[in-house]
Design a protein around this motif. Structure first.
Motif, PDB file in Angstrom:
ATOM      1  N   ASN A   4       0.781  -1.242   0.000  1.00 42.99           N
ATOM      2  CA  ASN A   4       0.000   0.000   0.000  1.00 42.99           C
ATOM      3  C   ASN A   4       0.813   1.292   0.000  1.00 42.99           C
ATOM      4  N   TYR A   5       2.137   1.222   0.057  1.00 38.88           N
ATOM      5  CA  TYR A   5       2.953   2.439   0.126  1.00 38.88           C
ATOM      6  C   TYR A   5       4.279   2.281  -0.604  1.00 38.88           C
ATOM      7  N   VAL A   6       4.813   3.421  -1.063  1.00 37.68           N
ATOM      8  CA  VAL A   6       6.211   3.547  -1.439  1.00 37.68           C
ATOM      9  C   VAL A   6       6.838   4.283  -0.257  1.00 37.68           C
ATOM     10  N   THR A   7       7.855   3.694   0.350  1.00 35.12           N
ATOM     11  CA  THR A   7       8.420   4.242   1.579  1.00 35.12           C
ATOM     12  C   THR A   7       9.939   4.320   1.494  1.00 35.12           C
ATOM     13  N   ALA A   8      10.496   5.413   2.011  1.00 31.92           N
ATOM     14  CA  ALA A   8      11.947   5.522   2.177  1.00 31.92           C
ATOM     15  C   ALA A   8      12.238   5.375   3.659  1.00 31.92           C
ATOM     16  N   ARG A   9      13.294   4.639   3.965  1.00 32.64           N
ATOM     17  CA  ARG A   9      13.646   4.383   5.365  1.00 32.64           C
ATOM     18  C   ARG A   9      15.089   4.776   5.642  1.00 32.64           C
ATOM     19  N   GLN A  10      15.319   5.189   6.872  1.00 29.28           N
ATOM     20  CA  GLN A  10      16.659   5.506   7.349  1.00 29.28           C
ATOM     21  C   GLN A  10      17.464   4.213   7.387  1.00 29.28           C
ATOM     22  N   ALA A  11      18.613   4.171   6.723  1.00 27.34           N
ATOM     23  CA  ALA A  11      19.420   2.948   6.656  1.00 27.34           C
ATOM     24  C   ALA A  11      19.904   2.506   8.035  1.00 27.34           C
ATOM     25  N   SER A  12      20.199   3.432   8.925  1.00 23.76           N
ATOM     26  CA  SER A  12      20.784   3.085  10.223  1.00 23.76           C
ATOM     27  C   SER A  12      19.809   2.412  11.181  1.00 23.76           C
ATOM     28  N   ASP A  13      18.528   2.772  11.129  1.00 28.92           N
ATOM     29  CA  ASP A  13      17.586   2.204  12.097  1.00 28.92           C
ATOM     30  C   ASP A  13      16.250   1.756  11.509  1.00 28.92           C
ATOM     31  N   GLY A  14      16.048   1.919  10.202  1.00 29.56           N
ATOM     32  CA  GLY A  14      14.814   1.466   9.565  1.00 29.56           C
ATOM     33  C   GLY A  14      13.614   2.372   9.749  1.00 29.56           C
ATOM     34  N   PHE A  20       4.470   7.379   0.481  1.00 29.46           N
ATOM     35  CA  PHE A  20       3.459   7.838  -0.454  1.00 29.46           C
ATOM     36  C   PHE A  20       2.469   6.702  -0.658  1.00 29.46           C
ATOM     37  N   PRO A  21       1.157   6.969  -0.560  1.00 31.27           N
ATOM     38  CA  PRO A  21       0.167   5.903  -0.766  1.00 31.27           C
ATOM     39  C   PRO A  21       0.288   5.274  -2.159  1.00 31.27           C
ATOM     40  N   TRP A  22       0.358   3.962  -2.182  1.00 36.43           N
ATOM     41  CA  TRP A  22       0.485   3.201  -3.424  1.00 36.43           C
ATOM     42  C   TRP A  22      -0.508   2.051  -3.338  1.00 36.43           C
ATOM     43  N   PRO A  23      -1.789   2.364  -3.595  1.00 42.20           N
ATOM     44  CA  PRO A  23      -2.886   1.473  -3.200  1.00 42.20           C
ATOM     45  C   PRO A  23      -2.906   0.104  -3.873  1.00 42.20           C
ATOM     46  N   SER A  24      -3.304  -0.854  -3.086  1.00 45.92           N
ATOM     47  CA  SER A  24      -3.645  -2.195  -3.527  1.00 45.92           C
ATOM     48  C   SER A  24      -4.766  -2.663  -2.636  1.00 45.92           C
ATOM     49  N   GLY A  25      -5.732  -3.327  -3.209  1.00 46.09           N
ATOM     50  CA  GLY A  25      -6.896  -3.722  -2.445  1.00 46.09           C
ATOM     51  C   GLY A  25      -6.768  -5.046  -1.732  1.00 46.09           C
ATOM     52  N   SER A  26      -5.893  -5.924  -2.223  1.00 48.24           N
ATOM     53  CA  SER A  26      -5.805  -7.252  -1.631  1.00 48.24           C
ATOM     54  C   SER A  26      -4.500  -7.906  -2.052  1.00 48.24           C
ATOM     55  N   ASP A  27      -4.294  -9.128  -1.578  1.00 49.54           N
ATOM     56  CA  ASP A  27      -3.100  -9.874  -1.961  1.00 49.54           C
ATOM     57  C   ASP A  27      -3.043 -10.142  -3.457  1.00 49.54           C
ATOM     58  N   SER A  28      -4.189 -10.100  -4.146  1.00 57.09           N
ATOM     59  CA  SER A  28      -4.184 -10.351  -5.587  1.00 57.09           C
ATOM     60  C   SER A  28      -3.757  -9.124  -6.387  1.00 57.09           C
ATOM     61  N   ASP A  29      -3.683  -7.952  -5.773  1.00 60.59           N
ATOM     62  CA  ASP A  29      -3.215  -6.741  -6.444  1.00 60.59           C
ATOM     63  C   ASP A  29      -1.745  -6.517  -6.115  1.00 60.59           C
TER      64      ASP A  29
END
Length: 140
Positions: A4-14, A20-29
């Motif tokens: 459901n998201y595109v996410t950037a994370r801090q390398a040192s601690d996650g 940014f919302p990147w929608p999917s409705g279910s496991d099939s999407d």
């Protein structure tokens, strides 16, 4: 990229820096896309299953807070719906397989430049740029 998201994370601690919302409705999407980092703190992301693509502008304010916002006025556009495939960017254009059809969109606007069907059908696969030549690796 997750369901459901595109996410950037801090390398040192996650810890998340932005998402940014990147929608999917279910496991099939399935969220089967690979973000493409670009100059000027931008990221291009695409996804099949009817969603499309988005060009994100990543910013950092004076309080050290990060954010991601769509560059295209429409936000997510229903172009370049990659499914189990990647894209390449060359000369301001994005090339990839949109539902099995070869497509070219303008990076800055998301406007469809052309879309071609190949005979026999392309199916899904990978695309690579070698010099100035686009090559397809197809799997059916």
């Amino acid at each position: 990229v997750d369901e459901n998201y595109v996410t950037a994370r801090q390398a040192s601690d996650g810890q998340p820096l932005w998402e940014f919302p990147w929608p999917s409705g279910s496991d099939s999407d399935a969220a089967t896309s690979q973000p493409i980092p670009l100059p000027d703190d931008r990221v291009f992301v695409s996804k099949g299953y009817g969603l499309g693509s988005v060009l994100l502008q990543i910013t950092r304010d004076e309080q050290d807070s990060w954010s991601a916002a769509p560059v295209w006025p429409e936000g997510i556009k229903t172009v370049m719906k990659t499914k189990m495939g990647n894209v390449v960017i060359r000369d301001g254009n994005v090339y990839g397989l949109d539902g099995g059809l070869m497509q070219c969109i303008e990076l800055e606007t998301g406007k469809n430049r052309w879309k071609k069907r190949r005979t026999p059908s392309i199916g899904h696969g990978q695309i690579i740029l070698i010099g100035s030549v686009l090559r397809l690796g197809i799997f059916f």
